[in-house]
Design a protein around this motif. Structure first.
Motif, mmCIF file in Angstrom:
data_model
loop_
_atom_site.group_PDB
_atom_site.id
_atom_site.type_symbol
_atom_site.label_atom_id
_atom_site.label_comp_id
_atom_site.label_asym_id
_atom_site.label_seq_id
_atom_site.Cartn_x
_atom_site.Cartn_y
_atom_site.Cartn_z
ATOM 1 N N ASP A 177 73.079 122.380 88.005
ATOM 2 C CA ASP A 177 74.433 121.901 87.694
ATOM 3 C C ASP A 177 74.810 120.705 88.563
ATOM 4 O O ASP A 177 75.978 120.345 88.656
ATOM 5 C CB ASP A 177 75.449 123.046 87.848
ATOM 6 N N ASP A 228 64.950 127.796 91.438
ATOM 7 C CA ASP A 228 66.396 127.848 91.706
ATOM 8 C C ASP A 228 66.604 128.144 93.187
ATOM 9 O O ASP A 228 65.789 128.833 93.807
ATOM 10 C CB ASP A 228 67.093 128.913 90.846
ATOM 11 N N GLU A 229 67.713 127.597 93.712
ATOM 12 C CA GLU A 229 67.984 127.836 95.136
ATOM 13 C C GLU A 229 68.629 129.205 95.350
ATOM 14 O O GLU A 229 68.702 129.692 96.469
ATOM 15 C CB GLU A 229 68.871 126.717 95.696
ATOM 16 N N GLY A 289 69.962 128.567 85.653
ATOM 17 C CA GLY A 289 71.314 129.008 85.290
ATOM 18 C C GLY A 289 71.355 129.407 83.832
ATOM 19 O O GLY A 289 70.360 129.846 83.254
ATOM 20 N N ARG A 290 72.520 129.183 83.213
ATOM 21 C CA ARG A 290 72.703 129.617 81.819
ATOM 22 C C ARG A 290 71.718 128.922 80.887
ATOM 23 O O ARG A 290 71.152 129.532 79.991
ATOM 24 C CB ARG A 290 74.152 129.359 81.388
ATOM 25 N N ASP A 317 65.389 124.674 97.252
ATOM 26 C CA ASP A 317 66.306 123.584 96.934
ATOM 27 C C ASP A 317 65.515 122.467 96.251
ATOM 28 O O ASP A 317 64.662 121.819 96.866
ATOM 29 C CB ASP A 317 66.940 123.090 98.252
ATOM 30 N N ALA A 318 65.837 122.254 94.976
ATOM 31 C CA ALA A 318 65.066 121.290 94.180
ATOM 32 C C ALA A 318 65.366 119.834 94.551
ATOM 33 O O ALA A 318 64.735 118.930 94.016
ATOM 34 C CB ALA A 318 65.335 121.511 92.700
ATOM 35 N N ARG A 342 69.345 116.851 82.610
ATOM 36 C CA ARG A 342 70.755 117.027 82.224
ATOM 37 C C ARG A 342 71.631 116.233 83.193
ATOM 38 O O ARG A 342 71.510 116.383 84.411
ATOM 39 C CB ARG A 342 71.134 118.507 82.284
HETATM 40 P P1 AMP Z 1 74.147 126.526 85.047
HETATM 41 O O1 AMP Z 1 75.267 125.585 85.367
HETATM 42 O O2 AMP Z 1 74.615 127.900 84.626
HETATM 43 O O3 AMP Z 1 73.132 125.938 84.082
HETATM 44 O O4 AMP Z 1 73.408 126.820 86.444
HETATM 45 C C1 AMP Z 1 72.846 125.820 87.248
HETATM 46 C C2 AMP Z 1 71.817 126.429 88.206
HETATM 47 O O5 AMP Z 1 71.329 125.388 89.051
HETATM 48 C C3 AMP Z 1 72.363 127.513 89.138
HETATM 49 O O6 AMP Z 1 71.593 128.705 88.987
HETATM 50 C C4 AMP Z 1 72.212 126.923 90.543
HETATM 51 O O7 AMP Z 1 71.874 127.902 91.528
HETATM 52 C C5 AMP Z 1 71.080 125.927 90.329
HETATM 53 N N1 AMP Z 1 71.038 124.838 91.318
HETATM 54 C C6 AMP Z 1 72.041 123.999 91.664
HETATM 55 N N2 AMP Z 1 71.639 123.108 92.591
HETATM 56 C C7 AMP Z 1 70.321 123.417 92.848
HETATM 57 C C8 AMP Z 1 69.326 122.871 93.725
HETATM 58 N N3 AMP Z 1 69.598 121.836 94.535
HETATM 59 N N4 AMP Z 1 68.092 123.431 93.738
HETATM 60 C C9 AMP Z 1 67.808 124.492 92.921
HETATM 61 N N5 AMP Z 1 68.699 125.043 92.074
HETATM 62 C C10 AMP Z 1 69.934 124.527 92.037
#
Ligand code: AMP
Length: 147
Positions: free
Chosen positions: A71, A27-28, A6-7, A48-49, A95
């Protein structure tokens, strides 16, 4: 390995790749990889992590650093614990938005970053060094200075 593109995760992955590190980012949501810089030279893994086999297939067992910044607190904590307990990854940063849980996991040896706690600290610092005036007071003062 950076979990969550993400960001924050995309900036970290881009910067670390530019620094010459071998980076894998998971990332999912495949759209998330668009946030990576054009010069990003690492791997991207869609998955999916919160699923252990996804982490292992992405190379968690060989990672020397894991930064879990999805997130979702539960996913970050689970990935950080898997990295620590199963694969003894030396550097783990996780985080956690929930400040109470961040303290608990920090005490258990997982380095946590809590944006909520960091923001509270920053706001305190700003208020301590730059006490704000109500807008009406500022208006009165600038009016008096003008007269
Ligand atoms: P940000 O809040 O902008 O830092 O973005 C969080 C990132 O985490 C997003 O791109 C989501 O797609 C990713 N995300 C959330 N849950 C999962 C998960 N279970 N597996 C992989 N990526 C995830």
């Amino acid at each position: 390995m950076i979990i969550g593109c993400g960001r924050l995760g995309s900036e970290l992955a881009s910067q670390m790749s530019d620094d010459g590190r071998e980076v894998t980012v998971i990332d999912e949501n495949t759209d998330a990889f668009r946030k990576l810089s054009p010069s990003y030279g690492g791997l991207t893994v869609a998955g999916d992590a919160s699923v252990l086999s996804v982490l292992k297939d992405a190379g968690l067992d060989n990672a020397d650093t894991v930064i879990a910044v999805t997130d979702d607190d539960n996913t970050n904590i689970m990935a950080a614990q898997a990295a620590s307990v199963l694969y003894h990854v030396p550097n783990i940063i996780c985080r956690v938005y929930d400040s109470e849980r961040a303290c608990i996991y920090e005490d258990s040896g997982i380095r946590t970053i809590c944006p909520t706690a960091l923001s509270i600290h920053e706001v305190d610092q700003v208020l301590e060094h730059e006490p704000c005036q109500p807008e009406s007071e500022q208006f009165c003062m600038s009016r008096e200075a003008a007269i």
